[in-house]
Scaffold this motif. Structure first.
Motif, mmCIF file in Angstrom:
data_model
loop_
_atom_site.group_PDB
_atom_site.id
_atom_site.type_symbol
_atom_site.label_atom_id
_atom_site.label_comp_id
_atom_site.label_asym_id
_atom_site.label_seq_id
_atom_site.Cartn_x
_atom_site.Cartn_y
_atom_site.Cartn_z
ATOM 1 N N PRO A 124 0.834 -8.424 8.119
ATOM 2 C CA PRO A 124 0.590 -9.865 8.331
ATOM 3 C C PRO A 124 -0.073 -10.159 9.684
ATOM 4 N N ILE A 125 0.249 -9.348 10.691
ATOM 5 C CA ILE A 125 -0.337 -9.549 12.027
ATOM 6 C C ILE A 125 -1.821 -9.197 11.982
ATOM 7 N N MET A 126 -2.154 -8.078 11.353
ATOM 8 C CA MET A 126 -3.564 -7.656 11.254
ATOM 9 C C MET A 126 -4.348 -8.635 10.385
ATOM 10 N N LYS A 127 -3.698 -9.160 9.338
ATOM 11 C CA LYS A 127 -4.366 -10.132 8.444
ATOM 12 C C LYS A 127 -4.744 -11.384 9.220
ATOM 13 N N GLU A 128 -3.821 -11.835 10.022
ATOM 14 C CA GLU A 128 -4.053 -13.022 10.859
ATOM 15 C C GLU A 128 -5.258 -12.797 11.777
ATOM 16 N N GLN A 129 -5.362 -11.573 12.319
ATOM 17 C CA GLN A 129 -6.493 -11.236 13.232
ATOM 18 C C GLN A 129 -7.792 -10.988 12.472
ATOM 19 N N LYS A 130 -7.647 -10.701 11.175
ATOM 20 C CA LYS A 130 -8.765 -10.265 10.325
ATOM 21 C C LYS A 130 -9.367 -8.951 10.831
ATOM 22 N N SER A 131 -8.520 -8.086 11.331
ATOM 23 C CA SER A 131 -8.978 -6.756 11.757
ATOM 24 C C SER A 131 -7.771 -5.857 11.991
ATOM 25 N N GLY A 132 -8.024 -4.548 11.949
ATOM 26 C CA GLY A 132 -6.944 -3.602 12.236
ATOM 27 C C GLY A 132 -7.214 -2.258 11.589
ATOM 28 N N LEU A 133 -6.536 -1.242 12.104
ATOM 29 C CA LEU A 133 -6.642 0.096 11.517
ATOM 30 C C LEU A 133 -5.244 0.705 11.415
ATOM 31 N N ILE A 134 -4.935 1.193 10.225
ATOM 32 C CA ILE A 134 -3.651 1.871 10.007
ATOM 33 C C ILE A 134 -3.953 3.352 9.826
ATOM 34 N N VAL A 135 -3.418 4.183 10.718
ATOM 35 C CA VAL A 135 -3.640 5.631 10.622
ATOM 36 C C VAL A 135 -2.331 6.282 10.173
ATOM 37 N N ASN A 136 -2.369 6.937 9.038
ATOM 38 C CA ASN A 136 -1.170 7.616 8.541
ATOM 39 C C ASN A 136 -1.300 9.125 8.748
ATOM 40 N N ILE A 137 -0.340 9.694 9.465
ATOM 41 C CA ILE A 137 -0.379 11.139 9.711
ATOM 42 C C ILE A 137 0.203 11.833 8.474
ATOM 43 N N SER A 138 -0.705 12.384 7.693
ATOM 44 C CA SER A 138 -0.317 13.113 6.494
ATOM 45 C C SER A 138 -0.247 14.585 6.874
ATOM 46 N N SER A 139 -0.917 15.446 6.109
ATOM 47 C CA SER A 139 -0.841 16.896 6.341
ATOM 48 C C SER A 139 -1.733 17.582 5.308
ATOM 49 N N GLY A 140 -2.037 18.874 5.554
ATOM 50 C CA GLY A 140 -2.624 19.673 4.476
ATOM 51 C C GLY A 140 -1.665 19.622 3.284
ATOM 52 N N ALA A 141 -0.362 19.464 3.603
ATOM 53 C CA ALA A 141 0.669 19.365 2.565
ATOM 54 C C ALA A 141 0.562 18.062 1.764
ATOM 55 N N GLY A 142 -0.368 17.203 2.153
ATOM 56 C CA GLY A 142 -0.653 16.015 1.346
ATOM 57 C C GLY A 142 -1.740 16.290 0.323
ATOM 58 N N ARG A 143 -2.280 17.533 0.357
ATOM 59 C CA ARG A 143 -3.387 17.885 -0.550
ATOM 60 C C ARG A 143 -3.043 19.034 -1.496
ATOM 61 N N PHE A 144 -2.030 19.844 -1.114
ATOM 62 C CA PHE A 144 -1.598 20.935 -2.012
ATOM 63 C C PHE A 144 -0.141 21.319 -1.714
ATOM 64 N N GLY A 145 0.518 21.809 -2.756
ATOM 65 C CA GLY A 145 1.921 22.188 -2.601
ATOM 66 C C GLY A 145 2.092 23.655 -2.246
ATOM 67 N N TYR A 146 3.310 24.043 -1.925
ATOM 68 C CA TYR A 146 3.636 25.452 -1.654
ATOM 69 C C TYR A 146 5.133 25.641 -1.873
ATOM 70 N N PRO A 147 5.570 26.885 -2.075
ATOM 71 C CA PRO A 147 6.984 27.113 -2.369
ATOM 72 C C PRO A 147 7.881 26.673 -1.213
ATOM 73 N N GLY A 148 8.986 26.047 -1.561
ATOM 74 C CA GLY A 148 9.947 25.597 -0.548
ATOM 75 C C GLY A 148 9.585 24.244 0.032
ATOM 76 N N GLY A 149 8.453 23.685 -0.407
ATOM 77 C CA GLY A 149 7.968 22.445 0.225
ATOM 78 C C GLY A 149 8.041 21.214 -0.659
ATOM 79 N N SER A 150 8.712 21.316 -1.827
ATOM 80 C CA SER A 150 8.587 20.206 -2.798
ATOM 81 C C SER A 150 8.937 18.839 -2.210
ATOM 82 N N ALA A 151 9.989 18.753 -1.405
ATOM 83 C CA ALA A 151 10.396 17.435 -0.885
ATOM 84 C C ALA A 151 9.365 16.935 0.140
#
Ligand SMILES: NC(=O)c1ccc[n+]([C@@H]2O[C@H](COP(=O)([O-])OP(=O)(O)OC[C@H]3O[C@@H](n4cnc5c(N)ncnc54)[C@H](OP(=O)(O)O)[C@@H]3O)[C@@H](O)[C@H]2O)c1
Length: 275
Positions: A124-151
């Motif tokens: 809502p704050i960014m909407k009011e300004q009509k600008s903003g950037l949201i950066v989400n720190i994902s991972s290579g683990a956001g693109r492929f799975g591996y054993p022991g990593g399901s969660a």
């Protein structure tokens, strides 16, 4: 020109710590948020030594109250938020069959619902300004799975889907969304081993052992948290940021291989090297 305001979650260590410093050194008024501000001593020393525009604020991404309090307090101090970096996270490790529902829920509460909680407070704050950037720190683990990593992997896949969908919705308000996908990074990233997976008699113990060995080898070639922080800076200072930024030579290679291989070939490669 008004000084831009950035908010970073999980700034007590690792990628969040370096990102807060890099943003402040590049003249963003930076709110380095952490769930336990007592861990902010090193940042306070650097901040006063370099006279950086950093303020440390308490924010626990798993608490509605803490998130709302932190974001309202930032708004009343600075009147705007230009950049939000959702970074706080940890890794739950263990074979899927052995994961407790409570352990899985806790993992999602931080890595995924935490991002939702903070982002919904900031939009809502960014909407009011009509600008903003949201950066989400994902991972290579956001693109492929591996054993022991399901969660852990599934929280990052969820984050990728969330970010991609949100990007369409928010574009009309000139709010951009970017995913930063690091490979291995030299931090004290906390890996919580699921209770049942700690049992040496577990059917999966050999897999977990081999996985831990391989991970240790890969960690030796890991990127620095400064490298990831500079990728965040690249997204934040771009006029028209990309949806995805890879951060690290290792993850660049894996994604390149994934593009060239069929799912079956990629599966076999991971299977033979990790399990
Ligand atoms: N290291 C890697 O190899 C790697 C690779 C790909 C992606 N990542 C991602 O990068 C991000 C940062 O990890 P890192 O490597 O920098 O590890 P890290 O040094 O352990 O940093 C994680 C940060 O998250 C914070 N945190 C955890 N739970 C929180 C909560 N409920 N509320 C607020 N903060 C919380 C931690 O705070 P406390 O100090 O209070 O625990 C810490 O500041 C994570 O999202 C991780 O998934 C890491």
């Amino acid at each position: 020109m008004t000084q831009k305001v950035a908010v970073v979650t999980g700034s007590s260590s690792g990628i969040g710590f370096e990102t807060s410093l890099v943003l402040a050194r590049n003249n963003f008024h930076t709110y380095a948020t952490m769930r336990n501000p007592e861990k902010g001593a090193k940042m306070r020393t650097i901040q006063s030594g370099e006279n950086l525009p950093i303020e440390i604020i308490q924010l626990d991404v798993t608490s509605d109250k803490s998130v709302s309090h932190a974001i309202q307090s930032i708004l009343s101090r600075s009147g705007r938020i230009d950049v939000l970096v959702n970074n706080a996270g940890y890794g739950l490790v263990g074979a899927f069959e052995e994961l407790g529902m409570d352990e899985i829920k806790e993992q999602y509460e931080t890595n995924f619902f935490g991002v939702i909680r903070v982002t919904q407070a900031v939009i809502p704050i960014m909407k009011e300004q009509k600008s903003g950037l949201i950066v989400n720190i994902s991972s290579g683990a956001g693109r492929f799975g591996y054993p022991g990593g399901s969660a852990y992997v599934s929280t990052k896949f969820a984050l990728e889907g969330l970010s991609e969908s949100m990007a369409y919705e928010l574009d009309r308000f000139d709010i951009k969304v970017a995913l930063v996908e690091p490979g291995f990074v030299r931090t004290n990233f906390s890996s919580v081993i699921a209770k049942k997976s700690q049992d040496p008699d577990s059917e999966y113990s050999k897999m977990t052992e081999k996985m831990a060995e391989r991970m240790e080898v890969m960690r030796q070639n890991a990127s620095s948290p400064e490298l990831v922080a500079n990728v965040v800076l690249e997204a934040v200072t771009s006029r028209n940021p990309n949806l995805r930024y890879l951060a690290g030579k290792d993850v660049e290679q894996w994604i390149e291989q994934k593009k060239k291989m069929s799912d079956k070939e990629f599966f076999n490669m991971i299977k033979h090297s990790l399990s």
